[in-house]
Design an enzyme around this catalytic site. Structure first.
Site, PDB file in Angstrom:
ATOM      1  N   GLN A 128      17.167 -11.905  -2.761  1.00 46.14           N
ATOM      2  CA  GLN A 128      16.152 -12.155  -3.788  1.00 46.14           C
ATOM      3  C   GLN A 128      14.904 -12.638  -3.066  1.00 46.14           C
ATOM      4  O   GLN A 128      14.891 -13.717  -2.494  1.00 46.14           O
ATOM      5  CB  GLN A 128      16.637 -13.192  -4.795  1.00 46.14           C
ATOM      6  CG  GLN A 128      15.584 -13.692  -5.759  1.00 46.14           C
ATOM      7  CD  GLN A 128      14.884 -12.596  -6.541  1.00 46.14           C
ATOM      8  OE1 GLN A 128      15.524 -11.639  -6.962  1.00 46.14           O
ATOM      9  NE2 GLN A 128      13.577 -12.714  -6.715  1.00 46.14           N
ATOM     10  N   GLN A 130      11.410 -12.673  -4.293  1.00 44.88           N
ATOM     11  CA  GLN A 130      10.344 -13.362  -5.028  1.00 44.88           C
ATOM     12  C   GLN A 130      10.680 -14.839  -5.181  1.00 44.88           C
ATOM     13  O   GLN A 130      11.823 -15.167  -5.518  1.00 44.88           O
ATOM     14  CB  GLN A 130      10.185 -12.714  -6.412  1.00 44.88           C
ATOM     15  CG  GLN A 130       8.928 -13.149  -7.143  1.00 44.88           C
ATOM     16  CD  GLN A 130       8.847 -12.561  -8.548  1.00 44.88           C
ATOM     17  OE1 GLN A 130       9.750 -12.766  -9.359  1.00 44.88           O
ATOM     18  NE2 GLN A 130       7.801 -11.825  -8.843  1.00 44.88           N
ATOM     19  N   PRO A 255      20.257 -14.922  -9.819  1.00 52.07           N
ATOM     20  CA  PRO A 255      19.557 -16.031 -10.475  1.00 52.07           C
ATOM     21  C   PRO A 255      18.603 -15.649 -11.600  1.00 52.07           C
ATOM     22  O   PRO A 255      18.115 -16.527 -12.305  1.00 52.07           O
ATOM     23  CB  PRO A 255      18.777 -16.673  -9.321  1.00 52.07           C
ATOM     24  CG  PRO A 255      18.568 -15.575  -8.341  1.00 52.07           C
ATOM     25  CD  PRO A 255      19.790 -14.719  -8.434  1.00 52.07           C
ATOM     26  N   GLY A 257      17.337 -12.752 -14.895  1.00 54.25           N
ATOM     27  CA  GLY A 257      17.788 -11.685 -15.776  1.00 54.25           C
ATOM     28  C   GLY A 257      17.679 -10.357 -15.061  1.00 54.25           C
ATOM     29  O   GLY A 257      18.614  -9.563 -15.038  1.00 54.25           O
ATOM     30  N   GLY A 258      16.531 -10.133 -14.473  1.00 53.36           N
ATOM     31  CA  GLY A 258      16.322  -8.920 -13.691  1.00 53.36           C
ATOM     32  C   GLY A 258      15.243  -9.158 -12.664  1.00 53.36           C
ATOM     33  O   GLY A 258      14.455 -10.100 -12.761  1.00 53.36           O
ATOM     34  N   MET A 259      15.214  -8.307 -11.646  1.00 54.47           N
ATOM     35  CA  MET A 259      14.158  -8.347 -10.637  1.00 54.47           C
ATOM     36  C   MET A 259      13.695  -6.924 -10.412  1.00 54.47           C
ATOM     37  O   MET A 259      14.499  -6.039 -10.101  1.00 54.47           O
ATOM     38  CB  MET A 259      14.666  -8.972  -9.328  1.00 54.47           C
ATOM     39  CG  MET A 259      13.594  -9.062  -8.248  1.00 54.47           C
ATOM     40  SD  MET A 259      12.210 -10.131  -8.732  1.00 54.47           S
ATOM     41  CE  MET A 259      10.863  -9.326  -7.861  1.00 54.47           C
ATOM     42  N   GLU A 260      12.385  -6.722 -10.533  1.00 53.31           N
ATOM     43  CA  GLU A 260      11.796  -5.396 -10.617  1.00 53.31           C
ATOM     44  C   GLU A 260      11.653  -4.684  -9.282  1.00 53.31           C
ATOM     45  O   GLU A 260      10.651  -3.995  -9.038  1.00 53.31           O
ATOM     46  CB  GLU A 260      10.424  -5.512 -11.293  1.00 53.31           C
ATOM     47  CG  GLU A 260       9.383  -6.319 -10.513  1.00 53.31           C
ATOM     48  CD  GLU A 260       9.360  -7.811 -10.804  1.00 53.31           C
ATOM     49  OE1 GLU A 260       8.373  -8.474 -10.450  1.00 53.31           O
ATOM     50  OE2 GLU A 260      10.334  -8.319 -11.390  1.00 53.31           O
ATOM     51  N   HIS A 284      11.519  -4.634 -19.722  1.00 55.19           N
ATOM     52  CA  HIS A 284      10.652  -5.555 -18.995  1.00 55.19           C
ATOM     53  C   HIS A 284      10.544  -5.142 -17.521  1.00 55.19           C
ATOM     54  O   HIS A 284       9.435  -5.026 -16.972  1.00 55.19           O
ATOM     55  CB  HIS A 284      11.207  -6.983 -19.108  1.00 55.19           C
ATOM     56  CG  HIS A 284      10.362  -8.011 -18.420  1.00 55.19           C
ATOM     57  ND1 HIS A 284       9.364  -8.697 -19.067  1.00 55.19           N
ATOM     58  CD2 HIS A 284      10.361  -8.460 -17.143  1.00 55.19           C
ATOM     59  CE1 HIS A 284       8.780  -9.539 -18.214  1.00 55.19           C
ATOM     60  NE2 HIS A 284       9.380  -9.414 -17.038  1.00 55.19           N
ATOM     61  N   GLU A 285      11.693  -4.909 -16.883  1.00 56.54           N
ATOM     62  CA  GLU A 285      11.658  -4.559 -15.457  1.00 56.54           C
ATOM     63  C   GLU A 285      11.002  -3.194 -15.244  1.00 56.54           C
ATOM     64  O   GLU A 285      10.316  -2.977 -14.250  1.00 56.54           O
ATOM     65  CB  GLU A 285      13.064  -4.597 -14.862  1.00 56.54           C
ATOM     66  CG  GLU A 285      13.834  -5.896 -15.063  1.00 56.54           C
ATOM     67  CD  GLU A 285      13.058  -7.151 -14.698  1.00 56.54           C
ATOM     68  OE1 GLU A 285      12.165  -7.086 -13.817  1.00 56.54           O
ATOM     69  OE2 GLU A 285      13.308  -8.208 -15.308  1.00 56.54           O
ATOM     70  N   HIS A 288       7.290  -3.521 -15.220  1.00 61.91           N
ATOM     71  CA  HIS A 288       6.800  -4.012 -13.926  1.00 61.91           C
ATOM     72  C   HIS A 288       6.443  -2.871 -12.972  1.00 61.91           C
ATOM     73  O   HIS A 288       5.696  -3.092 -12.012  1.00 61.91           O
ATOM     74  CB  HIS A 288       7.851  -4.898 -13.264  1.00 61.91           C
ATOM     75  CG  HIS A 288       7.699  -6.353 -13.567  1.00 61.91           C
ATOM     76  ND1 HIS A 288       6.531  -7.050 -13.347  1.00 61.91           N
ATOM     77  CD2 HIS A 288       8.582  -7.248 -14.066  1.00 61.91           C
ATOM     78  CE1 HIS A 288       6.702  -8.318 -13.682  1.00 61.91           C
ATOM     79  NE2 HIS A 288       7.944  -8.464 -14.131  1.00 61.91           N
ATOM     80  N   GLU A 307       3.220 -11.033 -14.953  1.00 60.92           N
ATOM     81  CA  GLU A 307       4.208 -11.262 -16.012  1.00 60.92           C
ATOM     82  C   GLU A 307       3.652 -11.165 -17.431  1.00 60.92           C
ATOM     83  O   GLU A 307       4.326 -10.644 -18.318  1.00 60.92           O
ATOM     84  CB  GLU A 307       4.893 -12.616 -15.804  1.00 60.92           C
ATOM     85  CG  GLU A 307       5.756 -12.675 -14.547  1.00 60.92           C
ATOM     86  CD  GLU A 307       6.910 -11.680 -14.541  1.00 60.92           C
ATOM     87  OE1 GLU A 307       7.194 -11.065 -15.582  1.00 60.92           O
ATOM     88  OE2 GLU A 307       7.519 -11.517 -13.477  1.00 60.92           O
ATOM     89  N   ASP A 364       7.461 -21.078  -7.005  1.00 63.03           N
ATOM     90  CA  ASP A 364       8.488 -21.061  -8.045  1.00 63.03           C
ATOM     91  C   ASP A 364       8.101 -21.955  -9.228  1.00 63.03           C
ATOM     92  O   ASP A 364       8.507 -21.711 -10.360  1.00 63.03           O
ATOM     93  CB  ASP A 364       9.816 -21.563  -7.449  1.00 63.03           C
ATOM     94  CG  ASP A 364      10.940 -20.576  -7.696  1.00 63.03           C
ATOM     95  OD1 ASP A 364      10.665 -19.383  -7.888  1.00 63.03           O
ATOM     96  OD2 ASP A 364      12.098 -21.014  -7.716  1.00 63.03           O
ATOM     97  N   TYR A 372       4.476 -15.807 -18.581  1.00 67.16           N
ATOM     98  CA  TYR A 372       5.063 -14.724 -19.363  1.00 67.16           C
ATOM     99  C   TYR A 372       4.504 -14.696 -20.790  1.00 67.16           C
ATOM    100  O   TYR A 372       3.942 -13.698 -21.239  1.00 67.16           O
ATOM    101  CB  TYR A 372       6.585 -14.888 -19.442  1.00 67.16           C
ATOM    102  CG  TYR A 372       7.335 -14.646 -18.166  1.00 67.16           C
ATOM    103  CD1 TYR A 372       8.104 -13.496 -17.994  1.00 67.16           C
ATOM    104  CD2 TYR A 372       7.315 -15.573 -17.125  1.00 67.16           C
ATOM    105  CE1 TYR A 372       8.823 -13.267 -16.832  1.00 67.16           C
ATOM    106  CE2 TYR A 372       8.025 -15.363 -15.951  1.00 67.16           C
ATOM    107  CZ  TYR A 372       8.782 -14.205 -15.811  1.00 67.16           C
ATOM    108  OH  TYR A 372       9.480 -13.986 -14.644  1.00 67.16           O
ATOM    109  N   ARG A 544      22.487 -17.319 -13.814  1.00 66.87           N
ATOM    110  CA  ARG A 544      21.137 -16.989 -14.287  1.00 66.87           C
ATOM    111  C   ARG A 544      20.373 -18.276 -14.558  1.00 66.87           C
ATOM    112  O   ARG A 544      20.736 -19.068 -15.417  1.00 66.87           O
ATOM    113  CB  ARG A 544      21.234 -16.130 -15.551  1.00 66.87           C
ATOM    114  CG  ARG A 544      19.913 -15.593 -16.023  1.00 66.87           C
ATOM    115  CD  ARG A 544      20.113 -14.658 -17.207  1.00 66.87           C
ATOM    116  NE  ARG A 544      18.843 -14.158 -17.706  1.00 66.87           N
ATOM    117  CZ  ARG A 544      18.721 -13.321 -18.732  1.00 66.87           C
ATOM    118  NH1 ARG A 544      19.808 -12.890 -19.364  1.00 66.87           N
ATOM    119  NH2 ARG A 544      17.531 -12.913 -19.132  1.00 66.87           N
TER     120      ARG A 544
END
Length: 595
Positions: A128, A130, A255, A257-260, A284-285, A288, A307, A364, A372, A544
């Site tokens: 991960q 970001q 960690p 919901g999703g990562m684009e 959403h992803e 992105h 976002e 972070d 968002y 998550r």
């Protein structure tokens, strides 16, 4: 040479020397839990005598320039930023190579034992990146304004598959060696790797899913609308620029919901509800792919540009596919999240601005509902002011003209004024929305008949102590979430028990419904139907961050920190560092206390 802005979260000095392409050659070793190999970069220099990369918790073995050994030094260590890796170069240097390996402290990578996976047979790994974690598994200029292409050769155990944010294999190789290519330039936080016992199932020629064997059919069914989503997105804001849009369903410790990650969105299994009710995350992803991946925030202070635009775009995709009622309900849930976030920041109102000042902080800290949902509300209010057709034309041109570029808030404001507000003689309080705390008075008010009906059902129950389940039989996840969130503070444990008996909330298979119910159980000291054990199980197996942080905050808010810590000591080894760091801070304990 391109002029880059100063930004506080990278040691790189890209105006002096900048990377343009990465050739990564690595081996993944599950026994030693290390990734080792060489990162080779094409670079552009401005007659600089050194190039600076970001590095964190990496073992740098040697460095070469144009194939020959060169000197390097490491700067002072910073807990958030790591260290500057300073490499000596000359005006003729066009290529550097860094030989390195990861260490046990590497934050981007989570190594999972077989028992932490769904199938419980093979180990798993995912990264991960970001916001600034890519530097902990690849030495790199880890700033979102620096875009690079990359190739990679990845060696893994030959019974596992490797996939990346790049052109991907559809089946395992015999020798465990995988080749990757990402030909579009991307920021370093979008470089991603996953390794596991994976299978691939297509949905269309350009969409499909990766998952463990026992999950792949469920994932294919759950995400069967992906091609429709891509088509709806293209109709709104132009061609999809990345050829392939796949999703990989990761183990539950992921960690987010999703990562684009481009071409391959990383997703939590908590969105697999069995009825497509949580697939707005996929929308959403996908969004992105335009806002974030195509046009990228130049610094993490500008995160809302990634976002806020994406939440707006996601909402438009959901409206196109499932209707305005569904889109409005999703928007209103977000508005409730935003109200909660503003309350959380009542002692730090500056954190409720869209344009942030994160110098000296971990980026972070800015990744919350403000970027968002306030960002969405800004665009939704702007839509109301200028009209949807004008805003759509503006956004389509914005993505096209700024494709594969980065954007600061200031540049966006200039672009907005020049291309939308001034030509249409529109007066809009842009500066207040972006640079001032809180929510301006001209915010659009979104309403939902569906939510009004859920409130009627709740109020009828509170008055009569009985409920007509037939009135809830077609409710969506959003209606259930709204219903549960609107319990009055004075609701009795007897009423909670009645509702639990009627709808079996404690055993909800839908993770979002379970999360908001468990929060209410903690808030109201409800212990019926073995809910305490279910909460502990949820927190131990789900990583998550949004979900677990919500519940740990509820424990803390209700003076139940001791109970939270008892669970956290068991759960923490299952969390990715992104989640663990957040909960460490929340509960005020150092990681060593859990060793």
């Amino acid at each position: 040479m391109t002029k880059y802005v100063e930004e506080p979260h990278s040691y790189a000095q890209p105006n002096d020397a900048v990377i343009t392409h990465l050739d990564l050659d690595i081996k993944v070793d599950f026994e030693s839990k290390t990734i080792a190999g060489v990162a080779t970069y094409d670079i552009d220099t401005n007659d600089a005598s050194e190039i600076i990369l970001d590095s964190k918790y990496l073992d740098i073995e040697k460095v070469e320039a144009n194939g020959n050994a060169t000197t390097f030094s490491m700067g002072d260590f910073n807990e958030d930023l790591g260290q500057a890796l300073k490499i000596a170069i000359t005006e003729d240097t066009n290529k550097i190579s860094v030989f390195y390996k990861t260490t046990s402290q590497t934050e981007a990578v989570q190594w999972l034992a077989p028992q932490q996976t769904l199938d419980k047979e093979q180990p798993f790994l995912f990264t991960q990146g970001q916001a600034i974690l890519t530097r902990s598994w690849i030495p790199i200029q880890d700033s979102p304004q620096i875009r690079i292409t990359y190739d990679a050769t990845v060696k893994v155990p030959n019974n596992l598959m490797a996939v990346m944010s790049a052109e991907n294999p559809k089946q395992k190789t015999e020798d465990g060696v995988y080749q990757f290519k990402m030909k579009q330039p991307i920021p370093p936080y979008l470089i991603a790797l996953a390794v596991g016992d994976l299978e691939y199932k297509p949905i269309s020629d350009r969409t499909g899913v990766y998952a463990e064997k026992s999950m792949v059919d469920k994932a294919q069914e759950e995400f069967s609308d992906m091609e429709k989503m891509v088509a709806a997105a293209e109709k709104l804001y132009g061609d999809y620029a990345w050829e392939q849009f796949d999703v990989i369903v990761l183990p539950p410790s992921f960690p987010f919901g999703g990562m684009e990650n481009p071409r391959l969105t990383f997703a939590t299994p908590t969105v697999i509800a069995g009825d497509k009710s949580l697939t707005s995350l996929v929308a959403h992803e996908l969004a992105h792919s335009w806002s974030g991946n195509l046009v990228t925030n130049a610094t993490w202070d500008d995160f809302w540009l990634n976002e806020g635009f994406t939440v707006y775009f996601e909402n438009r995709i959901m409206e196109a596919l499932y209707g305005k009622d569904r889109a409005n309900m999703i928007a209103l849930i977000g508005r409730q999240d935003l109200a909660d976030e503003i309350e959380n920041f009542k002692d730090a109102p500056e954190m409720t601005r869209l344009k942030l000042d994160l110098e000296g902080k971990n980026p972070d800290d800015g990744m919350n509902s403000i970027a968002y949902d306030k960002g969405f509300l800004f665009l939704r209010t702007l839509e109301e002011k200028v009209g949807r057709d004008k805003l759509d034309s503006f956004l389509k041109a914005y993505f096209s003209k700024n494709a594969f570029k980065t954007m600061t808030t200031e540049k966006f404001v200039d672009y907005l004024n020049l291309n939308l507000l001034e030509p249409n003689n529109i007066d809009f309080n842009v500066e207040e929305w972006i640079y001032e705390p809180g929510i301006p008075d001209n915010q659009v008010v979104i309403v939902s008949d569906k939510f009004e009906q859920t409130e009627t059902v709740l109020n009828t129950f509170l008055d009569s102590k009985s409920i007509d389940a037939s009135k809830t039989k077609d409710w969506t996840t959003d209606e259930w979430v709204h219903f549960i969130r609107n319990f009055p503070e004075s609701i009795s444990t007897e009423d909670l028990q009645r509702l639990d008996n009627a709808f079996d909330f404690t055993n909800a298979s839908n993770s979002h419904i379970a999360m908001v119910w468990y929060e209410q159980a903690i808030n109201h000291d409800y212990h019926g139907n073995d809910v305490d054990a279910k909460i502990e199980d949820f927190l131990t197996h789900v990583g998550r961050r949004w979900y677990v942080a919500t519940l740990y905050k509820a424990f803390e808010r209700n003076d139940k920190t001791e109970a939270a810590l008892a669970i956290y000591k068991k759960a923490r080894p299952n969390y990715h560092s992104v989640t663990a760091n957040t909960i460490d801070d929340l509960l005020g304990f150092e990681a060593e206390e859990f060793e």
